[in-house]
Design an enzyme around this catalytic site. Structure first.
Site, PDB file in Angstrom:
ATOM      1  N   GLU A 216      16.365  63.678  65.136  1.00 33.58           N
ATOM      2  CA  GLU A 216      16.251  62.509  66.398  1.00 33.58           C
ATOM      3  C   GLU A 216      16.570  61.013  66.414  1.00 33.58           C
ATOM      4  O   GLU A 216      16.024  60.459  65.221  1.00 33.58           O
ATOM      5  CB  GLU A 216      15.079  62.796  66.946  1.00 33.58           C
ATOM      6  CG  GLU A 216      14.840  64.280  67.770  1.00 33.58           C
ATOM      7  CD  GLU A 216      13.552  64.435  68.096  1.00 33.58           C
ATOM      8  OE1 GLU A 216      13.432  65.346  68.908  1.00 33.58           O
ATOM      9  OE2 GLU A 216      12.526  63.898  67.952  1.00 33.58           O
TER      10      GLU A 216
ATOM     11  N   THR B   7      10.718  71.168  65.772  1.00 33.13           N
ATOM     12  CA  THR B   7      10.735  72.628  65.876  1.00 33.13           C
ATOM     13  C   THR B   7      11.974  73.001  65.550  1.00 33.13           C
ATOM     14  O   THR B   7      12.988  72.919  65.908  1.00 33.13           O
ATOM     15  CB  THR B   7      10.519  72.897  67.360  1.00 33.13           C
ATOM     16  OG1 THR B   7      11.310  72.394  68.192  1.00 33.13           O
ATOM     17  CG2 THR B   7       9.092  73.003  67.781  1.00 33.13           C
TER      18      THR B   7
ATOM     19  N   LYS C  91      18.378  75.672  65.236  1.00 33.08           N
ATOM     20  CA  LYS C  91      18.303  74.498  66.127  1.00 33.08           C
ATOM     21  C   LYS C  91      17.101  73.682  65.541  1.00 33.08           C
ATOM     22  O   LYS C  91      16.175  74.059  64.735  1.00 33.08           O
ATOM     23  CB  LYS C  91      17.785  74.810  67.498  1.00 33.08           C
ATOM     24  CG  LYS C  91      16.613  75.410  67.641  1.00 33.08           C
ATOM     25  CD  LYS C  91      15.120  74.588  67.923  1.00 33.08           C
ATOM     26  CE  LYS C  91      15.407  73.405  68.784  1.00 33.08           C
ATOM     27  NZ  LYS C  91      14.128  72.749  68.717  1.00 33.08           N
TER      28      LYS C  91
ATOM     29  N   ASN D 163      10.982  60.302  71.243  1.00 32.00           N
ATOM     30  CA  ASN D 163       9.515  60.880  71.124  1.00 32.00           C
ATOM     31  C   ASN D 163       8.567  60.195  71.992  1.00 32.00           C
ATOM     32  O   ASN D 163       7.533  61.005  72.351  1.00 32.00           O
ATOM     33  CB  ASN D 163       9.177  61.131  69.714  1.00 32.00           C
ATOM     34  CG  ASN D 163       9.757  62.186  69.113  1.00 32.00           C
ATOM     35  OD1 ASN D 163       9.573  63.331  69.221  1.00 32.00           O
ATOM     36  ND2 ASN D 163      10.783  61.892  68.099  1.00 32.00           N
TER      37      ASN D 163
ATOM     38  N   THR E 258      17.176  72.016  71.931  1.00 35.47           N
ATOM     39  CA  THR E 258      16.196  70.898  72.856  1.00 35.47           C
ATOM     40  C   THR E 258      16.799  69.727  72.785  1.00 35.47           C
ATOM     41  O   THR E 258      17.724  69.106  73.488  1.00 35.47           O
ATOM     42  CB  THR E 258      14.786  70.957  72.212  1.00 35.47           C
ATOM     43  OG1 THR E 258      14.905  70.886  70.849  1.00 35.47           O
ATOM     44  CG2 THR E 258      14.315  72.281  72.462  1.00 35.47           C
TER      45      THR E 258
ATOM     46  N   THR F 196       8.926  63.667  79.324  1.00 34.84           N
ATOM     47  CA  THR F 196       9.524  63.251  80.641  1.00 34.84           C
ATOM     48  C   THR F 196      10.918  62.857  80.781  1.00 34.84           C
ATOM     49  O   THR F 196      11.559  62.656  81.663  1.00 34.84           O
ATOM     50  CB  THR F 196       8.743  61.689  81.010  1.00 34.84           C
ATOM     51  OG1 THR F 196       8.891  60.852  80.050  1.00 34.84           O
ATOM     52  CG2 THR F 196       7.476  61.927  81.202  1.00 34.84           C
TER      53      THR F 196
END
Length: 406
Positions: free
Chosen positions: A279, A192, A181, A401, A154, A406
């Site tokens: 991230e 996740t 992942k 985040n 992702t 979007t």
């Protein structure tokens, strides 16, 4: 035990009898790969570890149910949509997925696991997924697991893969491979986070589950990116027995220990890759805790420090603020003594015996600017130790985040 594992290529396709594929089915607006399949040529002994989040996704529940029989032959994974909090439609979509794949592979529906990752609460484009399954099965091969490793991503910035081989006591070689992942919502409690392991070892369901659960506690459950534990966290292992080794039915046996330590190394490798790819992250943080009374105490302190937002922010800013580390040690779920505590960045001691030490700020800054920052903590209470992994907290984490949907 002198059986040293060796790293090899082909990740989940490294063990005998496993094939994989990954395609773009159109579930992602970007048209990036979003549908993966892992397949064993024969039914495989299987085990799993799942999130303790009380809100669980439909695919996770279906996989958990099928695993009660102790066997799987295929796992289908989609990215771009978590199929979580989607009600009866989500459950029906999982059933449709299993039924279609069962027909395509000519295997029992009970031998199929399903996993999903992506946005929560959005209906899955089930027609698009179903249309992609024939292409997915036709793409199966044993050359490499890279397409599958790519299709499960992702917000990840790179694929997470590894494979290892080791000799058992009678010189039989077994292989283990894995893909994973995870980049955000990483604070596994079994982010996740999805991980899949294959092996050609012959092992009982009970021994495989025991090995997987223990390896998880010392690898995936020792990482943290942002403190969020997902609805979809899942680690599933399949063992098809094609190495034809003497059956492993006890982790305390010589071969049981060899298998477990190979599995643990594989899981740690994948877990560290997840932590490194947090991230927005710019650094991997490794927290080594020693001098604990018990393993549980060591793990509690290591996880508390690596999960601290203040510690993560300090590492991002190259600030040797040992007070934040001491604070996290103190609020961990265990008893510690400040007058026994030592805190260091690598070998640079910052705090000892209850008092701060004079240290070179320039040296500390250089150590904090490295790609991997090692925080070493000695509790001075015993001989047990543990390690956790995480990443720094950067401006980019918020940016990613703030606009995830979007």
């Amino acid at each position: 035990m002198n059986k040293k594992p060796q790293w090899i290529e082909k990740n989940i396709c490294a063990p005998q009898g496993f094939k994989a594929s990954g395609i773009s089915a159109g579930l992602k607006k970007s048209q990036k790969p979003d549908l993966a399949l892992i397949y064993s040529e024969v039914p495989a002994i299987a085990a799993g570890v799942f999130t303790k989040n009380k809100v669980k996704a439909a695919p996770l529940l279906a996989t958990k149910k099928n695993l009660k029989n102790g066997q799987l032959q295929a796992i289908i994974i989609n990215s771009g949509n978590a199929n979580a909090c989607t009600g009866k439609n989500g459950v029906n979509h999982v059933k449709q997925t299993i039924a279609t794949l069962s027909d395509e592979l000519a295997i029992s529906p009970s031998l199929i696991g399903v996993a999903s990752t992506g946005v929560i609460g959005v209906p899955l484009a089930i027609d698009t997924l179903i249309e992609g399954i024939p292409k997915l099965t036709k793409s199966l091969d044993n050359k490499t697991g890279n397409p599958a490793a790519t299709a499960i991503l992702t917000t990840d910035t790179f694929i997470k893969e590894a494979a290892i081989k080791v000799k058992l006591s009678n010189e039989t070689i077994i292989k283990l491979g894995g893909i994973a992942k995870g980049s955000g919502m990483i604070h596994p409690n079994m982010a996740t986070m999805l991980a899949f392991v294959t092996t050609d070892a012959l092992i009982t369901a009970e021994a495989l589950q025991a090995a997987l659960s223990l390896a998880t506690e010392n690898s995936f459950n020792m990482i943290s990116v942002d403190g969020d534990s997902s609805t979809n966290d899942m680690l599933v292992a399949m063992a098809n027995g094609l190495a034809k080794n003497n059956p492993i039915d006890n982790l305390q046996s010589i071969d049981g220990q060899i298998f477990y330590h190979a599995l643990l190394e594989l899981c740690i490798n994948l877990a560290k890759q997840i932590a490194k790819d947090g991230e927005g992250a710019s650094k991997l943080i490794t927290v080594n805790v020693s001098g604990a009374k018990t393993s549980k105490q060591a793990k509690s302190v290591a996880k508390a420090v690596v999960s601290s937002s203040l510690v993560k922010a300090a590492v991002f800013g190259n600030d040797a603020n040992w007070g934040r580390i001491a604070c996290a040690v103190g609020y961990s779920d265990t008893q510690v003594k400040a007058d026994k505590l030592e805190i260091a960045i690598e070998n640079l001691l910052l705090f000892s015996a209850g008092v701060p030490l004079d240290f070179c700020e320039d040296t500390a800054t250089k150590l904090l600017k490295q790609a991997e920052v090692k925080i070493n903590i000695d509790l001075g209470l015993g001989k047990e130790k543990s390690t956790s992994w995480g990443c720094d907290l950067t401006y980019d984490y918020v940016k990613i985040n703030a606009a995830y949907r979007t």
